[in-house]
Write a protein that holds these residues in place. Sequence first.
Motif, PDB file in Angstrom:
ATOM      1  N   UNK A  76       0.832  -1.212   0.000  1.00  0.00           N
ATOM      2  CA  UNK A  76       0.000   0.000   0.000  1.00  0.00           C
ATOM      3  C   UNK A  76       0.862   1.256   0.000  1.00  0.00           C
ATOM      4  N   UNK A  77       1.941   1.239   0.766  1.00  0.00           N
ATOM      5  CA  UNK A  77       2.819   2.408   0.821  1.00  0.00           C
ATOM      6  C   UNK A  77       3.479   2.658  -0.533  1.00  0.00           C
ATOM      7  N   UNK A  78       3.913   1.589  -1.195  1.00  0.00           N
ATOM      8  CA  UNK A  78       4.522   1.731  -2.520  1.00  0.00           C
ATOM      9  C   UNK A  78       3.520   2.341  -3.488  1.00  0.00           C
ATOM     10  N   UNK A  79       2.308   1.796  -3.504  1.00  0.00           N
ATOM     11  CA  UNK A  79       1.290   2.287  -4.439  1.00  0.00           C
ATOM     12  C   UNK A  79       0.893   3.725  -4.135  1.00  0.00           C
ATOM     13  N   UNK A 115       1.116 -14.514  -5.208  1.00  0.00           N
ATOM     14  CA  UNK A 115      -0.222 -14.140  -5.694  1.00  0.00           C
ATOM     15  C   UNK A 115      -0.799 -12.916  -4.994  1.00  0.00           C
ATOM     16  N   UNK A 116      -1.032 -12.994  -3.692  1.00  0.00           N
ATOM     17  CA  UNK A 116      -1.768 -11.923  -3.018  1.00  0.00           C
ATOM     18  C   UNK A 116      -1.021 -10.591  -3.058  1.00  0.00           C
ATOM     19  N   UNK A 117       0.278 -10.612  -2.908  1.00  0.00           N
ATOM     20  CA  UNK A 117       1.041  -9.363  -2.973  1.00  0.00           C
ATOM     21  C   UNK A 117       0.909  -8.694  -4.321  1.00  0.00           C
ATOM     22  N   UNK A 118       1.031  -9.486  -5.389  1.00  0.00           N
ATOM     23  CA  UNK A 118       0.896  -8.928  -6.733  1.00  0.00           C
ATOM     24  C   UNK A 118      -0.552  -8.575  -7.059  1.00  0.00           C
ATOM     25  N   UNK A 119      -1.494  -9.342  -6.529  1.00  0.00           N
ATOM     26  CA  UNK A 119      -2.906  -9.002  -6.705  1.00  0.00           C
ATOM     27  C   UNK A 119      -3.187  -7.610  -6.140  1.00  0.00           C
ATOM     28  N   UNK A 120      -2.751  -7.372  -4.921  1.00  0.00           N
ATOM     29  CA  UNK A 120      -2.979  -6.068  -4.291  1.00  0.00           C
ATOM     30  C   UNK A 120      -2.240  -4.965  -5.031  1.00  0.00           C
ATOM     31  N   UNK A 121      -0.985  -5.210  -5.371  1.00  0.00           N
ATOM     32  CA  UNK A 121      -0.189  -4.196  -6.057  1.00  0.00           C
ATOM     33  C   UNK A 121      -0.830  -3.804  -7.389  1.00  0.00           C
ATOM     34  N   UNK A 122      -1.228  -4.784  -8.184  1.00  0.00           N
ATOM     35  CA  UNK A 122      -1.791  -4.511  -9.506  1.00  0.00           C
ATOM     36  C   UNK A 122      -3.057  -3.676  -9.407  1.00  0.00           C
ATOM     37  N   UNK A 123      -3.931  -4.032  -8.498  1.00  0.00           N
ATOM     38  CA  UNK A 123      -5.186  -3.286  -8.366  1.00  0.00           C
ATOM     39  C   UNK A 123      -4.975  -1.891  -7.809  1.00  0.00           C
ATOM     40  N   UNK A 124      -4.048  -1.750  -6.876  1.00  0.00           N
ATOM     41  CA  UNK A 124      -3.786  -0.425  -6.308  1.00  0.00           C
ATOM     42  C   UNK A 124      -3.140   0.514  -7.329  1.00  0.00           C
ATOM     43  N   UNK A 278     -11.455 -17.113  -6.987  1.00  0.00           N
ATOM     44  CA  UNK A 278     -10.154 -16.728  -6.434  1.00  0.00           C
ATOM     45  C   UNK A 278     -10.049 -15.213  -6.315  1.00  0.00           C
ATOM     46  N   UNK A 279     -10.541 -14.501  -7.328  1.00  0.00           N
ATOM     47  CA  UNK A 279     -10.506 -13.036  -7.287  1.00  0.00           C
ATOM     48  C   UNK A 279     -11.306 -12.522  -6.088  1.00  0.00           C
ATOM     49  N   UNK A 280     -12.495 -13.050  -5.907  1.00  0.00           N
ATOM     50  CA  UNK A 280     -13.349 -12.595  -4.805  1.00  0.00           C
ATOM     51  C   UNK A 280     -12.712 -12.890  -3.450  1.00  0.00           C
ATOM     52  N   UNK A 281     -12.119 -14.072  -3.315  1.00  0.00           N
ATOM     53  CA  UNK A 281     -11.443 -14.422  -2.067  1.00  0.00           C
ATOM     54  C   UNK A 281     -10.228 -13.520  -1.851  1.00  0.00           C
ATOM     55  N   UNK A 282      -9.501 -13.243  -2.923  1.00  0.00           N
ATOM     56  CA  UNK A 282      -8.306 -12.397  -2.820  1.00  0.00           C
ATOM     57  C   UNK A 282      -8.675 -10.979  -2.407  1.00  0.00           C
ATOM     58  N   UNK A 283      -9.800 -10.478  -2.900  1.00  0.00           N
ATOM     59  CA  UNK A 283     -10.260  -9.164  -2.473  1.00  0.00           C
ATOM     60  C   UNK A 283     -10.519  -9.137  -0.974  1.00  0.00           C
ATOM     61  N   UNK A 284     -11.137 -10.175  -0.467  1.00  0.00           N
ATOM     62  CA  UNK A 284     -11.432 -10.221   0.962  1.00  0.00           C
ATOM     63  C   UNK A 284     -10.157 -10.340   1.791  1.00  0.00           C
ATOM     64  N   UNK A 285      -9.216 -11.162   1.341  1.00  0.00           N
ATOM     65  CA  UNK A 285      -7.995 -11.376   2.096  1.00  0.00           C
ATOM     66  C   UNK A 285      -7.106 -10.128   2.125  1.00  0.00           C
ATOM     67  N   UNK A 286      -7.084  -9.385   1.027  1.00  0.00           N
ATOM     68  CA  UNK A 286      -6.206  -8.213   0.935  1.00  0.00           C
ATOM     69  C   UNK A 286      -6.911  -6.905   1.239  1.00  0.00           C
ATOM     70  N   UNK A 287      -8.238  -6.929   1.222  1.00  0.00           N
ATOM     71  CA  UNK A 287      -9.038  -5.706   1.348  1.00  0.00           C
ATOM     72  C   UNK A 287      -8.700  -4.721   0.222  1.00  0.00           C
ATOM     73  N   UNK A 288      -8.472  -5.263  -0.965  1.00  0.00           N
ATOM     74  CA  UNK A 288      -8.187  -4.474  -2.171  1.00  0.00           C
ATOM     75  C   UNK A 288      -9.138  -4.944  -3.257  1.00  0.00           C
ATOM     76  N   UNK A 289      -9.777  -4.008  -3.945  1.00  0.00           N
ATOM     77  CA  UNK A 289     -10.751  -4.353  -4.964  1.00  0.00           C
ATOM     78  C   UNK A 289     -10.354  -3.780  -6.324  1.00  0.00           C
ATOM     79  N   UNK A 290     -10.995  -4.305  -7.355  1.00  0.00           N
ATOM     80  CA  UNK A 290     -10.774  -3.812  -8.712  1.00  0.00           C
ATOM     81  C   UNK A 290     -11.277  -2.369  -8.808  1.00  0.00           C
ATOM     82  N   UNK A 291     -10.446  -1.430  -9.264  1.00  0.00           N
ATOM     83  CA  UNK A 291     -10.790  -0.006  -9.163  1.00  0.00           C
ATOM     84  C   UNK A 291     -11.429   0.613 -10.398  1.00  0.00           C
TER      85      UNK A 291
END
Length: 304
Positions: A76-79, A115-124, A278-291
């Motif tokens: 989050x800080x990087x983004x 997975x989760x780190x890159x999932x969050x980074x990409x969406x942010x 997987x996308x829906x679960x990843x959103x819940x785990x990271x608290x990051x959604x498609x923007x």
Amino acid sequence: MSHFSLSDIPFMTDRTVVVTGANSGIGHVTARIFAERGARVVLAVRDTDKGRAAAATMAGAVEVRRLDLADLSSVRAFAQDFTDPIDLLINNAGVSLPPLSKTTDGFELQFGTNHLGHFALSNLLLPRIRQRVVTVASLAYLVGSIDFSDLNWERKRYRANPAYAQSKLANLLFTAELQRRLSAAGSGVIATAAHPGISATNLMRADDPSLGFRIGKSLIGLVAQNADNGALPTLYAATGNIPGNSYAGPGRLMGMRGAPKLVRPAANARNVSTARRLWEVSEKLTDVTFPLATAHTSGTDPQS
């Protein structure tokens, strides 16, 4: 069959490329090539000392920023700090076959980082991305499955190889679902994926003392291509004239080495319902959604 080579990579003047895990291996080569082509390249690395050492070996506009994909607060800080437009995001960093370990947020290390780190980074970062999101997978996905009942290996006995395979399958499912969402949003950004075949890099932790690890590494060395060749599929996925949700890999020896070409993922990576879940679960785990639900993003593709 593709005959893609370094000479096919266009000049990247006025383009910004972010490469995770760019201090060594395939990520280092990818960053170096883009810098040589005139891009501004950001080495997003956990260890900034190693990042600066890597940057010192590259010509061109190269900078180092700290990013720990195993810590969502770092993601989050990087983004948040990265306010400039990004043309290419290369999700390259990864860990492979560690003993049972957890990320800062309590996820199994391979699933959490790869997975989760890159999932969050990409969406942010997505609102600032203009061209492509490229995610580096692995042939290990072929034996992978997504265990939604125990993604983080909290109930069953931990096994490093299946955990790695799950994380690499997640990379391909993420790419497919990201492309579906980008298309639905009317975005000009595309998502692609690549794998390096069998490449001699330091992804596997060299401090593993087991006989199996040493034997495996010796066998890999017999067929592995070097990091420069291993990076070609990533470079093709990033700059080739290819559609969204393309998957690039070496074209010889059953995908283990050779010039890159587009390959069709196996059935486990083409399951639409698994990708969406997987996308829906990843959103819940990271608290990051498609923007980009109501946004429209467009840009000049690097191959043009």
